[in-house]
Design a protein around this motif. Structure first.
Motif, PDB file in Angstrom:
ATOM      1  N   ARG A  79      17.570 -70.914 -15.898  1.00  0.00           N
ATOM      2  CA  ARG A  79      17.928 -70.304 -17.017  1.00  0.00           C
ATOM      3  C   ARG A  79      16.768 -69.210 -16.916  1.00  0.00           C
ATOM      4  N   ILE A  80      17.248 -67.713 -17.087  1.00  0.00           N
ATOM      5  CA  ILE A  80      16.227 -66.851 -17.137  1.00  0.00           C
ATOM      6  C   ILE A  80      16.260 -65.714 -18.543  1.00  0.00           C
ATOM      7  N   GLN A  81      15.195 -64.915 -18.751  1.00  0.00           N
ATOM      8  CA  GLN A  81      15.459 -64.164 -19.798  1.00  0.00           C
ATOM      9  C   GLN A  81      16.251 -62.803 -19.201  1.00  0.00           C
ATOM     10  N   LEU A  82      17.123 -62.306 -20.162  1.00  0.00           N
ATOM     11  CA  LEU A  82      17.777 -61.219 -19.621  1.00  0.00           C
ATOM     12  C   LEU A  82      17.617 -60.051 -20.702  1.00  0.00           C
ATOM     13  N   ALA A  83      17.143 -58.929 -20.472  1.00  0.00           N
ATOM     14  CA  ALA A  83      16.931 -57.848 -21.300  1.00  0.00           C
ATOM     15  C   ALA A  83      17.988 -56.729 -21.109  1.00  0.00           C
ATOM     16  N   GLN A  84      18.570 -56.368 -22.169  1.00  0.00           N
ATOM     17  CA  GLN A  84      19.681 -55.151 -22.186  1.00  0.00           C
ATOM     18  C   GLN A  84      19.047 -53.853 -22.639  1.00  0.00           C
ATOM     19  N   VAL A  85      19.028 -52.925 -22.135  1.00  0.00           N
ATOM     20  CA  VAL A  85      18.206 -51.844 -22.197  1.00  0.00           C
ATOM     21  C   VAL A  85      19.094 -50.462 -22.066  1.00  0.00           C
ATOM     22  N   PRO A 135       8.144 -52.849 -10.748  1.00  0.00           N
ATOM     23  CA  PRO A 135       7.043 -52.994 -10.230  1.00  0.00           C
ATOM     24  C   PRO A 135       6.305 -54.691 -10.816  1.00  0.00           C
ATOM     25  N   ALA A 136       5.550 -54.980 -10.020  1.00  0.00           N
ATOM     26  CA  ALA A 136       4.862 -56.361 -10.145  1.00  0.00           C
ATOM     27  C   ALA A 136       4.146 -56.376 -11.512  1.00  0.00           C
ATOM     28  N   ARG A 137       4.026 -57.531 -12.150  1.00  0.00           N
ATOM     29  CA  ARG A 137       3.218 -57.633 -13.425  1.00  0.00           C
ATOM     30  C   ARG A 137       3.887 -56.617 -14.759  1.00  0.00           C
ATOM     31  N   LEU A 138       5.089 -56.142 -14.418  1.00  0.00           N
ATOM     32  CA  LEU A 138       5.734 -55.563 -15.487  1.00  0.00           C
ATOM     33  C   LEU A 138       6.200 -56.610 -16.579  1.00  0.00           C
ATOM     34  N   GLN A 139       5.977 -56.542 -17.591  1.00  0.00           N
ATOM     35  CA  GLN A 139       6.324 -57.325 -18.843  1.00  0.00           C
ATOM     36  C   GLN A 139       6.997 -56.236 -19.741  1.00  0.00           C
ATOM     37  N   PHE A 140       8.479 -56.454 -19.810  1.00  0.00           N
ATOM     38  CA  PHE A 140       9.011 -55.716 -20.818  1.00  0.00           C
ATOM     39  C   PHE A 140      10.411 -56.442 -21.137  1.00  0.00           C
ATOM     40  N   PRO A 141      10.851 -56.788 -22.247  1.00  0.00           N
ATOM     41  CA  PRO A 141      10.063 -56.437 -23.764  1.00  0.00           C
ATOM     42  C   PRO A 141       8.572 -57.096 -23.572  1.00  0.00           C
ATOM     43  N   ARG A 142       7.666 -56.590 -24.595  1.00  0.00           N
ATOM     44  CA  ARG A 142       6.342 -57.163 -24.341  1.00  0.00           C
ATOM     45  C   ARG A 142       6.316 -58.149 -25.595  1.00  0.00           C
ATOM     46  N   GLY A 150       4.722 -60.044 -28.931  1.00  0.00           N
ATOM     47  CA  GLY A 150       4.218 -59.454 -30.104  1.00  0.00           C
ATOM     48  C   GLY A 150       5.050 -59.011 -31.220  1.00  0.00           C
ATOM     49  N   PRO A 151       5.922 -58.044 -30.872  1.00  0.00           N
ATOM     50  CA  PRO A 151       6.765 -57.759 -31.972  1.00  0.00           C
ATOM     51  C   PRO A 151       7.766 -58.859 -32.527  1.00  0.00           C
ATOM     52  N   GLN A 152       8.169 -58.531 -33.857  1.00  0.00           N
ATOM     53  CA  GLN A 152       8.882 -59.751 -34.302  1.00  0.00           C
ATOM     54  C   GLN A 152      10.042 -59.918 -33.685  1.00  0.00           C
ATOM     55  N   PHE A 153      10.782 -58.963 -33.095  1.00  0.00           N
ATOM     56  CA  PHE A 153      12.163 -59.092 -32.492  1.00  0.00           C
ATOM     57  C   PHE A 153      12.183 -58.665 -31.095  1.00  0.00           C
ATOM     58  N   ASN A 154      12.994 -59.626 -30.390  1.00  0.00           N
ATOM     59  CA  ASN A 154      13.258 -59.137 -28.987  1.00  0.00           C
ATOM     60  C   ASN A 154      11.859 -58.988 -28.127  1.00  0.00           C
ATOM     61  N   ASN A 155      11.251 -60.250 -28.279  1.00  0.00           N
ATOM     62  CA  ASN A 155      10.157 -60.212 -27.744  1.00  0.00           C
ATOM     63  C   ASN A 155       9.694 -61.173 -26.539  1.00  0.00           C
ATOM     64  N   GLU A 156      10.681 -61.219 -25.772  1.00  0.00           N
ATOM     65  CA  GLU A 156      10.730 -62.193 -24.612  1.00  0.00           C
ATOM     66  C   GLU A 156      10.924 -61.386 -23.368  1.00  0.00           C
ATOM     67  N   PRO A 157       9.614 -61.391 -22.402  1.00  0.00           N
ATOM     68  CA  PRO A 157       9.831 -60.644 -21.151  1.00  0.00           C
ATOM     69  C   PRO A 157      10.950 -60.961 -20.305  1.00  0.00           C
ATOM     70  N   GLY A 158      11.610 -59.904 -19.770  1.00  0.00           N
ATOM     71  CA  GLY A 158      12.797 -60.053 -18.869  1.00  0.00           C
ATOM     72  C   GLY A 158      12.510 -60.368 -17.611  1.00  0.00           C
ATOM     73  N   ASP A 159      13.501 -61.296 -17.120  1.00  0.00           N
ATOM     74  CA  ASP A 159      13.384 -61.434 -15.576  1.00  0.00           C
ATOM     75  C   ASP A 159      14.315 -60.549 -14.951  1.00  0.00           C
ATOM     76  N   ALA A 160      15.263 -60.035 -15.795  1.00  0.00           N
ATOM     77  CA  ALA A 160      16.318 -59.175 -15.059  1.00  0.00           C
ATOM     78  C   ALA A 160      16.716 -58.328 -16.293  1.00  0.00           C
TER      79      ALA A 160
END
Length: 703
Positions: free
Chosen positions: A188-194, A260-267, A269-279
């Motif tokens: 299970r990983i965190q996916l961010a749609q951007v 890049p290495a050590r990139l965290q996005f989403p960051r 802190g914010p109230q919504f969509n705040n789980e750093p993505g693995d993909a």
């Protein structure tokens, strides 16, 4: 000129060849002695050699003086000599040295750890290009009890068309997915749609491959970016991964780049969509395009135009909010609750919730630092008093003030060095003992490192009072020379008394602060959260969308899972829910039947099984869901006490009706029960008190 060149030659030789320098120095002295002896013999003096040596002076003393004068680094040798002397003295006073080093280690370690956190969380740049002009945008209806909510996609489309103060507007959302396929087992990983324009706006470029194109930010393009960490961990940093397919929710996606290495996005802190993505995948891939007031699950980042201010951006959003609300369904357009659009600096949204607690911790640790300073200075003054006879003897033997000061500082600096080394270990241990659950929720905590600049700052503060002790030692030696020991002793006692009073006062402040903190923490533990977490185990189940395309297949999986869980030994209750307390939930709009308040924004949670029994949420009125209701659809709901107080004036709502959504022919559901308010948000500790949102529970995810 010739003498200057001769001196320069000697200095260069001293740097390169010490033995040759010493030999040249001895030859130089012998030459001058021979010249003086020849002069005296020519003048007819008896025993010219003895007379020359008498007039020339001690060759040994001259050799030592000239060696100190000609040496390139004369102080280094004397510093090393004094350090060795100080180390021998400290070995003889082991208890004193141990106390000072431990005090320094505590002050340096605690402050280095906290300063490192402050540096990583509050000071270090976000890592985005022009981060000072990045804003996080929200929607909200404060008059209806919804202060902040993510954007609806239709509202975002209107914003992109009509906004005047932004150079670019990017959107994103995240969710958990299943990553499968070789190599390795499914995980299970965190996916961010951007959106395609988001990463270029943030100034982020992949280390391998490329970013999404505008054409790929449309339905039907299955492409993905992977994080550096995932690329290293699962794919062994294979550069051939770019161009190959991976399975996300069992759907093939072509990898087009590695971030890049050590990139965290989403960051965080914010109230919504705040789980750093693995993909990351394009946001339009799942065909998120809906109408106005639909979804409210897309986070928005905007970049201010050059020359535009935050006030101008907020004025622009105030202009757009009525335009967007005019596009809403009739019931929402006629509502007295106005839609508002909010803009806040991205940094404030990321660190705003944790900045106050971290700064409070910094203040408390700064007091610890001051107490340590006072204690060390007091110990050094006592040490100075015990060495007054040694200092007086050195003065009597002709020690100059500069060399005496250097000798006096050698002990404190050795102690500071030892305390600094031990302090680094204390800081590392302190950072490692932070609970993982806390570290995960603090934005930037994963990037906390022991900063040598921070360590130097903390060490400098702690040894700031060392010159005070050295100065006092000098006064003691002067006093012994001049016969005024009584006056200097009184001065020393006044300084020590001041330090003792300061230490006691600061310690009292620390004790009071610790007592208040423990009292607040105890009250927090005793506060009624609205649920009982003891003995409750939770797990996240993310079903692949392509493997479970229909509701019937999802419901069948849920039924099977619940039956197997309930059959486990020791399990009293098993339930499924779309979210848990302290995690928030989706925001839904409900219409109340024959109610002057009209529409009711509320956090919606979908529930299966004995959810209230499993979490210990108490029933106030009515009843919970029956097995038939859980298996048959959405005709009934349970509400919390906050919703009853806000929209029914505290009256018993059992039997009253409401509908999800705003339309003329929406399906009406009946309230069958009222439960206690449960803390719904983890954004602040205030949610454990009275500030809890209205909540509606639906029996969903059954058959």
């Amino acid at each position: 000129m010739r003498a200057w060149l001769h001196s320069l030659r000697l200095r260069t030789m001293a740097l390169l060849h010490r033995r040759r320098r010493d030999q040249d120095l001895q030859d130089e002295i012998a030459f001058h002695l021979a010249m003086r002896e020849a002069q005296l013999r020519a003048a007819g003096a008896d025993d010219a050699g003895r007379a020359a040596r008498h007039r020339f002076g001690s060759a040994t003393r001259i050799r030592e003086e000239l060696r100190d004068e000609w040496a390139v680094l004369p102080r280094l040798a004397s510093v090393l000599h004094d350090c060795r002397h100080a180390a021998r003295a400290l070995r003889r006073s082991g208890t004193f040295a141990a106390v000072v080093v431990l005090t320094l280690a505590l002050g340096i370690g605690a402050n280095t750890a906290v300063f490192s956190i402050v540096n990583a969380v509050l000071i270090r740049p976000l890592g985005f290009a022009g981060a000072e002009r990045l804003l996080l945008l929200h929607e909200g209806v404060p008059a209806a009890g919804v202060d902040r909510v993510a954007f609806a996609y239709g509202d975002l489309a209107h914003l992109r068309r009509e906004a005047r103060t932004f150079d670019a507007i990017g959107a994103f959302r995240n969710r958990a997915v299943e990553l499968s396929g070789a190599p390795g087992d499914p995980e299970r990983i965190q996916l961010a749609q951007v959106s395609a324009d988001l990463f270029p706006m943030l100034g982020i470029q992949p280390v391998l491959g490329r970013l999404f194109s505008e054409d790929e930010d449309t339905p039907g393009h299955d492409v993905a970016l992977v994080s550096w960490e995932l690329w290293q961990r699962r794919y062994a940093a294979d550069p051939a991964l770019v161009g190959r397919s991976i399975l996300l929710d069992r759907r093939p996606h072509t990898v087009i780049g590695v971030m890049p290495a050590r990139l965290q996005f989403p960051r965080r802190g914010p109230q919504f969509n705040n789980e750093p993505g693995d993909a990351w995948i394009p946001i339009a891939m799942r065909n998120l395009r809906g109408g106005y007031a639909a979804g409210f699950d897309v986070s928005v980042i905007a970049r201010l135009k050059t020359g535009a201010s935050l006030a101008q951006a907020r004025a622009d959003l105030d202009r757009l909010a009525p335009q967007i609300q005019k596009q809403y369904p009739a019931a929402l357009r006629q509502s007295k609750a106005r839609l508002l659009l909010f803009a806040s600096p991205l940094r404030d949204e990321i660190v705003g919730a944790v900045s106050t607690p971290i700064l409070m911790l910094l203040g408390a640790i700064a007091l610890v630092l001051l107490v340590a300073c006072a204690n060390v200075a007091n110990l050094l003054l006592s040490r100075a008093a015990s060495k007054q006879h040694e200092i007086a003897l050195r003065v009597a033997l002709g020690a100059n003030r500069l060399r005496l000061l250097q000798l006096q500082l050698s002990e404190p600096m050795l102690l500071a060095a030892a305390g600094g080394v031990l302090g680094v270990l204390v800081a590392r241990l302190a950072l490692r003992t932070v609970p993982a659950a806390v570290a995960e929720q603090v934005p930037g905590f994963q990037q906390v490192t022991i900063d040598l600049r921070v360590l130097a700052f903390a060490t400098a503060l702690l040894v700031a009072l060392v010159p005070l002790a050295a100065r006092e030692r000098r006064r003691l030696s002067d006093a012994l020379q001049e016969g005024t020991a009584r006056t200097t002793g009184q001065r020393r006692h006044r300084i020590q008394s001041t330090l003792v009073v300061t230490t006691v006062a600061l310690s009292f402040v620390l004790l009071v602060g610790a007592g208040l903190f423990l009292r607040s923490f105890s009250a927090l533990l005793r506060s009624d959260r609205g649920f009982q977490p003891g003995g409750v185990l939770t797990a996240v189940v993310a079903l692949p969308w392509d493997a479970y395309p229909t509701a019937d297949r999802v419901y069948a999986f849920h039924d099977s899972l619940l039956q197997r869980l309930q059959a486990l030994p020791g399990v009293r209750h098993a339930a499924l829910s779309t979210d848990l307390p302290l995690e928030g939930g989706a925001v839904g709009i409900y219409t109340l039947e024959r109610n002057v308040q009209g529409s009711v924004p509320a956090r919606q949670t979908s529930v299966v099984g004995p959810y209230f029994d499993a979490l210990g949420i108490r029933l106030r009125h009515g009843r919970s869901f029956t097995a038939e209701e859980l298996a048959g659809g959405r005709q009934v709901v349970v509400v919390n006490q906050k919703l009853v107080e806000r929209y029914w004036g505290g009256q018993d709502p059992v039997g009253k009706r409401l509908s999800r959504g705003v339309c003329d022919n929406c399906e009406w559901v009946t309230v069958v029960g009222v439960v206690e308010d449960a803390a719904d948000s983890r954004q602040s500790l205030a949610v454990l008190g009275d500030d809890r949102p209205a909540h509606i529970y639906e029996p969903r995810c059954a058959r």
